[in-house]
Design a protein around this motif. Structure first.
Motif, mmCIF file in Angstrom:
data_model
loop_
_atom_site.group_PDB
_atom_site.id
_atom_site.type_symbol
_atom_site.label_atom_id
_atom_site.label_comp_id
_atom_site.label_asym_id
_atom_site.label_seq_id
_atom_site.Cartn_x
_atom_site.Cartn_y
_atom_site.Cartn_z
ATOM 1 N N ASP A 196 0.530 -1.477 -0.033
ATOM 2 C CA ASP A 196 0.292 0.041 -0.115
ATOM 3 C C ASP A 196 0.809 1.239 -0.064
ATOM 4 O OD1 ASP A 196 -2.561 -1.365 -0.246
ATOM 5 O OD2 ASP A 196 -2.527 -1.252 2.509
ATOM 6 N N GLU A 197 2.072 0.983 0.675
ATOM 7 C CA GLU A 197 3.073 2.780 0.972
ATOM 8 C C GLU A 197 3.604 2.343 -0.068
ATOM 9 O OE1 GLU A 197 5.355 1.636 4.381
ATOM 10 O OE2 GLU A 197 3.382 2.320 5.687
ATOM 11 N N HIS A 199 5.457 -13.501 -8.091
ATOM 12 C CA HIS A 199 5.249 -14.951 -8.184
ATOM 13 C C HIS A 199 3.737 -14.727 -7.838
ATOM 14 C CE1 HIS A 199 6.279 -15.419 -4.141
ATOM 15 N NE2 HIS A 199 4.952 -16.287 -3.987
ATOM 16 N N ASP A 200 3.085 -13.773 -6.774
ATOM 17 C CA ASP A 200 1.978 -13.550 -6.123
ATOM 18 C C ASP A 200 0.801 -13.209 -7.020
ATOM 19 O OD1 ASP A 200 -0.333 -13.393 -4.751
ATOM 20 O OD2 ASP A 200 0.580 -12.863 -2.750
ATOM 21 N N ILE A 201 0.151 -13.368 -7.363
ATOM 22 C CA ILE A 201 -1.575 -12.966 -8.916
ATOM 23 C C ILE A 201 -2.365 -12.161 -7.373
ATOM 24 C CG2 ILE A 201 -2.746 -15.293 -7.779
ATOM 25 C CD1 ILE A 201 -2.357 -12.763 -10.852
ATOM 26 N N ASP A 202 -2.255 -12.218 -5.674
ATOM 27 C CA ASP A 202 -3.257 -11.811 -5.048
ATOM 28 C C ASP A 202 -1.950 -10.045 -5.544
ATOM 29 O OD1 ASP A 202 -5.608 -12.544 -4.762
ATOM 30 O OD2 ASP A 202 -4.144 -13.693 -3.813
ATOM 31 N N GLU A 203 -1.088 -10.018 -5.134
ATOM 32 C CA GLU A 203 -0.098 -9.037 -5.226
ATOM 33 C C GLU A 203 -0.053 -8.386 -6.226
ATOM 34 O OE1 GLU A 203 4.044 -7.901 -2.963
ATOM 35 O OE2 GLU A 203 4.720 -9.164 -4.928
ATOM 36 N N ALA A 204 -0.208 -8.658 -7.102
ATOM 37 C CA ALA A 204 -0.707 -8.427 -9.006
ATOM 38 C C ALA A 204 -1.383 -7.402 -9.460
ATOM 39 C CB ALA A 204 0.380 -9.307 -10.334
ATOM 40 N N VAL A 205 -2.968 -8.041 -8.906
ATOM 41 C CA VAL A 205 -3.891 -7.516 -9.547
ATOM 42 C C VAL A 205 -4.056 -6.128 -8.491
ATOM 43 C CG1 VAL A 205 -5.228 -9.610 -9.930
ATOM 44 C CG2 VAL A 205 -5.433 -9.532 -7.963
ATOM 45 N N ARG A 206 -3.566 -6.291 -6.952
ATOM 46 C CA ARG A 206 -3.698 -5.400 -5.994
ATOM 47 C C ARG A 206 -2.584 -3.903 -6.397
ATOM 48 N NH1 ARG A 206 -4.590 -5.648 -0.550
ATOM 49 N NH2 ARG A 206 -3.773 -3.824 0.696
ATOM 50 N N LEU A 211 4.445 -15.123 -23.248
ATOM 51 C CA LEU A 211 3.292 -14.051 -22.235
ATOM 52 C C LEU A 211 1.934 -14.502 -23.168
ATOM 53 C CD1 LEU A 211 2.998 -10.948 -21.204
ATOM 54 C CD2 LEU A 211 2.735 -10.433 -23.166
ATOM 55 N N ALA A 212 1.432 -15.455 -21.384
ATOM 56 C CA ALA A 212 -0.161 -15.512 -22.018
ATOM 57 C C ALA A 212 -1.001 -14.731 -21.880
ATOM 58 C CB ALA A 212 -0.494 -16.285 -21.107
ATOM 59 N N GLN A 213 -0.761 -13.658 -21.148
ATOM 60 C CA GLN A 213 -1.655 -12.145 -21.511
ATOM 61 C C GLN A 213 -0.925 -10.924 -20.832
ATOM 62 O OE1 GLN A 213 -5.806 -13.209 -20.072
ATOM 63 N NE2 GLN A 213 -6.310 -11.090 -19.919
ATOM 64 N N TYR A 214 -2.177 -9.942 -21.801
ATOM 65 C CA TYR A 214 -1.258 -8.749 -20.560
ATOM 66 C C TYR A 214 -2.597 -7.372 -20.798
ATOM 67 C CZ TYR A 214 1.681 -4.521 -20.409
ATOM 68 O OH TYR A 214 1.935 -3.427 -19.785
ATOM 69 N N GLY A 215 -2.795 -6.960 -19.456
ATOM 70 C CA GLY A 215 -4.015 -6.544 -19.415
ATOM 71 C C GLY A 215 -4.104 -5.878 -18.087
ATOM 72 N N THR A 216 -5.274 -5.101 -17.714
ATOM 73 C CA THR A 216 -5.653 -4.318 -16.246
ATOM 74 C C THR A 216 -5.882 -5.692 -15.561
ATOM 75 O OG1 THR A 216 -8.108 -4.246 -16.979
ATOM 76 C CG2 THR A 216 -6.395 -2.478 -17.386
ATOM 77 N N PRO A 217 -5.948 -5.548 -13.850
ATOM 78 C CA PRO A 217 -6.479 -6.444 -13.581
ATOM 79 C C PRO A 217 -8.001 -6.364 -13.902
ATOM 80 C CG PRO A 217 -4.486 -5.026 -12.210
ATOM 81 C CD PRO A 217 -4.874 -4.326 -13.961
ATOM 82 N N GLN A 218 -8.649 -6.322 -14.286
ATOM 83 C CA GLN A 218 -9.815 -6.418 -14.252
ATOM 84 C C GLN A 218 -10.163 -7.056 -15.411
ATOM 85 O OE1 GLN A 218 -9.006 -3.291 -13.522
ATOM 86 N NE2 GLN A 218 -9.736 -1.901 -12.764
ATOM 87 N N GLU A 219 -9.786 -6.664 -16.606
ATOM 88 C CA GLU A 219 -9.407 -7.781 -17.833
ATOM 89 C C GLU A 219 -9.121 -9.332 -17.438
ATOM 90 O OE1 GLU A 219 -8.605 -4.375 -20.757
ATOM 91 O OE2 GLU A 219 -6.915 -4.946 -19.987
ATOM 92 N N LEU A 220 -7.920 -9.043 -17.049
ATOM 93 C CA LEU A 220 -7.421 -10.559 -16.429
ATOM 94 C C LEU A 220 -8.137 -11.366 -15.977
ATOM 95 C CD1 LEU A 220 -4.666 -12.403 -16.566
ATOM 96 C CD2 LEU A 220 -4.456 -11.408 -14.453
ATOM 97 N N ARG A 270 -11.119 -15.557 -8.002
ATOM 98 C CA ARG A 270 -10.917 -14.981 -9.490
ATOM 99 C C ARG A 270 -12.107 -14.438 -8.915
ATOM 100 N NH1 ARG A 270 -13.144 -14.945 -14.868
ATOM 101 N NH2 ARG A 270 -13.470 -17.131 -15.389
ATOM 102 N N GLY A 271 -13.434 -15.031 -8.309
ATOM 103 C CA GLY A 271 -14.543 -13.647 -8.654
ATOM 104 C C GLY A 271 -14.978 -12.945 -7.700
ATOM 105 N N LEU A 272 -14.284 -12.920 -6.852
ATOM 106 C CA LEU A 272 -13.975 -13.022 -5.293
ATOM 107 C C LEU A 272 -12.156 -11.253 -5.554
ATOM 108 C CD1 LEU A 272 -13.708 -15.324 -2.205
ATOM 109 C CD2 LEU A 272 -15.125 -13.715 -2.893
ATOM 110 N N ARG A 273 -11.193 -11.842 -6.471
ATOM 111 C CA ARG A 273 -10.308 -11.254 -6.663
ATOM 112 C C ARG A 273 -11.064 -9.793 -7.305
ATOM 113 N NH1 ARG A 273 -6.808 -15.766 -7.522
ATOM 114 N NH2 ARG A 273 -5.285 -16.207 -6.062
#
Length: 329
Positions: free
Chosen positions: A186-187, A204-211, A225-234, A251-254
């Motif tokens: 956050d900081e 390696h942490d998908i939660d960190e990536a989308v956060r 490279l399998a996909q490149y986009g915003t966290p929402q798109e992903l 992923r619905g919760l994420r």
């Protein structure tokens, strides 16, 4: 066009690949643009080429094919030592000099750039304060006298000491405990927004990536490279079965953590203010933050406000409607 008015990406990788002498393919024909001021996370399983990609940007590893441009200039046209002095680099192990005090560690890069000791010390003290470390309290300590989170902050301060336009970060928060990691995430996100640095962050942490990421690059095994986009798109539209499996069944919760509250899905409650509901949240919050507040306060609805202005009421049905709407974007 980015916020600076430029159409040129700060980082541009075109057909970049890395094959080692023994035939091991680490990265395959990678095309990736990172806009100025953007934070992009590279995520994927171990051995998929994300750290190799990071190290090719500052030429710790030389690419086998393709071109890497930093602010429009091919990195192979720049002396590698000069290139690295102008690109911040933060690693999980931090890499502080154990025999030097914290202040001296942060002074290292400005001194390499020819700054006077007085100027370098002033810059170091400013940056320690920026990352939340009181320079009077921590500046004369040695790295071993700091916690893991504090050492990571010093590493970030040192990487920023030369005011680099690009910051490379390789698993920067992986060595600290989960509570400290969330706070550092956050900081750093706040700091990155304030400073406007272009950041390429490996995790390696998908939660960190989308956060944290403005955009996320998902790497598959074999350096693809399998996909490149915003966290929402992903999260809403995985490109293939690999990405869908990698982001997981939750992923619905994420999506809650990356979906902001939408005023269009609030319900009116005439004559009632957010304060009268007993719990209220700002319109700039995410659905995850809203649901957490509902559960914490044991409420079936929340008032939503913009500053002092009451906008309406968010209900669980409204949360569901917003998640469904995010799938159509």
């Amino acid at each position: 066009m980015d916020a600076t008015g430029s159409d040129t990406p700060m980082l541009s990788l075109r057909g970049v690949g890395k094959t080692y002498d023994d035939g091991t393919v680490a990265v395959v024909a990678l095309d990736l643009d990172v806009a100025r001021g953007e934070l992009v996370c590279l995520v994927g399983p171990s051995g998929c080429g994300k750290s190799t990609t990071l190290k090719m940007v500052n030429r710790l590893i030389e690419p086998t094919t393709g071109r890497i441009l930093v602010d429009g200039q091919d990195v192979t046209d720049v002396d590698p030592h000069a290139l690295r002095r102008n690109i911040g680099y933060v690693i999980q192990q931090v890499g502080l000099f154990p025999h030097q005090r914290v202040e001296a560690n942060v002074m290292t890069v400005p001194l390499l750039h020819g700054e006077s000791k007085a100027t370098a010390r002033e810059r170091a003290r400013e940056l320690l304060a920026t990352v939340g470390l009181d320079p009077d309290l921590y500046g004369q300590r040695y790295p071993h006298q700091l916690s893991g989170g504090q050492r990571q902050r010093v590493g970030v301060a040192r990487a920023l000491a030369a005011d680099p336009p690009v910051l490379l970060m390789d698993e920067p928060f992986g060595a600290v405990d989960p509570v400290v990691r969330t706070r550092l995430q956050d900081e750093f996100s706040r700091l990155q927004r304030d400073l406007g640095k272009t950041v390429l962050l490996v995790t390696h942490d998908i939660d960190e990536a989308v956060r944290m990421g403005d955009r996320v690059a998902v790497f598959a095994e074999g350096g693809r490279l399998a996909q490149y986009g915003t966290p929402q798109e992903l999260l809403a539209h995985p490109a293939d079965d690999f990405v869908e499996d990698f982001v997981g069944a939750t992923r619905g919760l994420r999506r809650l953590s990356v979906t902001p509250i939408d005023e269009a899905h609030l319900e009116p409650l005439d004559g009632v203010t957010g304060g009268q509901l007993g719990a209220a949240i700002d319109i700039d919050s995410t659905l995850e933050e809203a649901l957490a507040l509902m559960l914490r306060e044991d409420r079936s609805m929340l008032g939503v406000r913009r500053g002092p202005i009451f906008l309406g009421v968010l209900t669980p049905a409204g949360v569901h409607a917003q998640l469904r709407a995010s799938l159509r974007r």
